[in-house]
Design an enzyme around this catalytic site. Structure first.
Site, PDB file in Angstrom:
ATOM      1  N   GLY A   1     -59.803 -18.238 -10.488  1.00 29.28           N
ATOM      2  CA  GLY A   1     -60.894 -18.901 -11.203  1.00 29.28           C
ATOM      3  C   GLY A   1     -61.561 -20.009 -10.431  1.00 29.28           C
ATOM      4  N   GLY A   2     -61.148 -20.172  -9.151  1.00 31.95           N
ATOM      5  CA  GLY A   2     -61.824 -21.158  -8.309  1.00 31.95           C
ATOM      6  C   GLY A   2     -63.316 -20.879  -8.235  1.00 31.95           C
TER       7      GLY A   2
ATOM      8  N   GLU B   1     -62.739 -11.287 -14.318  1.00 30.19           N
ATOM      9  CA  GLU B   1     -61.693 -10.773 -13.419  1.00 30.19           C
ATOM     10  C   GLU B   1     -60.499 -10.275 -14.235  1.00 30.19           C
ATOM     11  OE1 GLU B   1     -62.584 -13.610  -9.531  1.00 30.19           O
ATOM     12  OE2 GLU B   1     -61.105 -14.258 -10.976  1.00 30.19           O
TER      13      GLU B   1
ATOM     14  N   ASP C   1     -58.712  -8.066  -5.603  1.00 27.60           N
ATOM     15  CA  ASP C   1     -59.261  -9.413  -5.755  1.00 27.60           C
ATOM     16  C   ASP C   1     -58.462 -10.396  -4.903  1.00 27.60           C
ATOM     17  OD1 ASP C   1     -60.837 -11.484  -6.669  1.00 27.60           O
ATOM     18  OD2 ASP C   1     -60.406 -11.175  -8.785  1.00 27.60           O
ATOM     19  N   GLY C   2     -59.043 -11.546  -4.662  1.00 28.26           N
ATOM     20  CA  GLY C   2     -58.340 -12.648  -4.013  1.00 28.26           C
ATOM     21  C   GLY C   2     -57.611 -13.475  -5.058  1.00 28.26           C
ATOM     22  N   ALA C   3     -57.134 -14.626  -4.639  1.00 24.16           N
ATOM     23  CA  ALA C   3     -56.469 -15.556  -5.571  1.00 24.16           C
ATOM     24  C   ALA C   3     -56.565 -16.953  -4.975  1.00 24.16           C
ATOM     25  CB  ALA C   3     -55.007 -15.173  -5.766  1.00 24.16           C
TER      26      ALA C   3
HETATM   27  C1  5RP Z   1     -62.833 -16.421  -8.364  1.00 24.24           C
HETATM   28  C2  5RP Z   1     -61.427 -16.216  -7.941  1.00 24.24           C
HETATM   29  C3  5RP Z   1     -61.170 -15.931  -6.497  1.00 24.24           C
HETATM   30  O1  5RP Z   1     -60.409 -14.787  -6.384  1.00 24.24           O
HETATM   31  C4  5RP Z   1     -60.425 -17.081  -5.904  1.00 24.24           C
HETATM   32  O2  5RP Z   1     -61.159 -18.263  -6.159  1.00 24.24           O
HETATM   33  C5  5RP Z   1     -60.215 -16.896  -4.403  1.00 24.24           C
HETATM   34  O3  5RP Z   1     -61.430 -17.044  -3.756  1.00 24.24           O
HETATM   35  P1  5RP Z   1     -61.561 -17.003  -2.175  1.00 24.24           P
HETATM   36  O4  5RP Z   1     -61.246 -15.617  -1.755  1.00 24.24           O
HETATM   37  O5  5RP Z   1     -62.985 -17.408  -1.930  1.00 24.24           O
HETATM   38  O6  5RP Z   1     -60.584 -18.014  -1.627  1.00 24.24           O
HETATM   39  O7  5RP Z   1     -60.516 -16.257  -8.705  1.00 24.24           O
HETATM   40  O8  5RP Z   1     -62.918 -16.779  -9.711  1.00 24.24           O
END
Ligand code: 5RP
Length: 223
Positions: free
Chosen positions: A97-98, A105, A83-85
């Site tokens: 959670g953006g 998640e 996952d990203g963050a």
């Molecule tokens: C979604 C998340 C995403 O991992 C986080 O917002 C990063 O998103 P991106 O890769 O678009 O910057 O937590 O709820």
């Protein structure tokens, strides 16, 4: 000079570099967001048996590529979750959670042996929550009550208007929290009645961060 001209190029590079940390042929937990979307496009290479998705958006993207998405109730555990963050620090603690997918998640990550976090270096921070507000998923009827408790903790909660999570709940984005002890704050906020979960991932942190920097990919682990 940077090796990359755009942030998207960095996100894609992090996704490519993550592949070698992910199991081939098994069941993978897959996060949500623009960085993970670059990874999903590469997943056919891993010839996965199936995936567990952290959101309906991710499930749809996986299915479009012919990757089977299975219900987590039919899975005993996962070798890896990727996952990203929104932010990550040197302890491998994250704010997520953006994209409003934090609860699913956190659930999918909780059954994985390894959390692989893929980010560009704009997400790397000295202290969580100074720039990015902390998302908190809340049962709708508790929105105001939870907001008052968050104010008492020193935060400034803002209702994310028009957003309903995959679980039918709402999001409060909390600005100005002093997240010095991420573990404690994660637990404290999760104990507020009406909170489903908050976007601090410290109890279940990343095992490795694949960070795309101007000079190339860096693999970081907790200090
Ligand atoms: C979604 C998340 C995403 O991992 C986080 O917002 C990063 O998103 P991106 O890769 O678009 O910057 O937590 O709820």
């Amino acid at each position: 000079m940077s090796l990359y001209t755009t942030q998207d190029e960095k996100k894609k590079a992090a996704a490519e570099a993550a592949l070698k940390h992910l199991p081939r042929g098994g069941i993978l937990g897959v996060g949500t967001g623009s960085t993970v979307n670059f990874l999903i496009d590469l997943l056919p290479q891993l010839q996965l048996e199936a995936a567990v998705a952290s959101s309906t958006a991710t499930a749809e993207r996986l299915q479009k590529l012919g990757i089977e998405v299975i219900d987590m109730n039919h899975v005993g555990g996962l070798d890896a979750y990727v996952d990203g963050a929104d932010e990550i620090d040197r302890h491998m603690h994250m704010i997520k959670g953006g994209g409003a997918a934090l609860t699913r998640e956190k659930i999918v990550a909780s059954i994985a042996k390894k959390f692989v976090c893929i980010v560009d270096d704009s997400k790397w921070v000295g202290q969580l929550g100074r720039e990015f507000p902390l998302p908190v998923e809340v049962i709708p009827m508790a929105r105001s009550a939870v907001a008052r408790k968050l104010v008492a903790l020193g935060g400034d909660p803002v209702y994310r208007e028009g957003v309903v999570t995959d679980n039918g709940n709402v999001i409060l984005d909390v600005f100005n929290l002093n997240i010095l002890d991420a573990l404690e704050i994660e637990k404290t906020i999760n104990n507020i009645p009406g909170v489903v979960t908050n976007g601090i991932f410290a109890l279940n942190k990343a095992d490795i961060a694949i960070v795309a920097t101007d000079n190339g990919i860096e693999e970081r682990i907790a200090e």
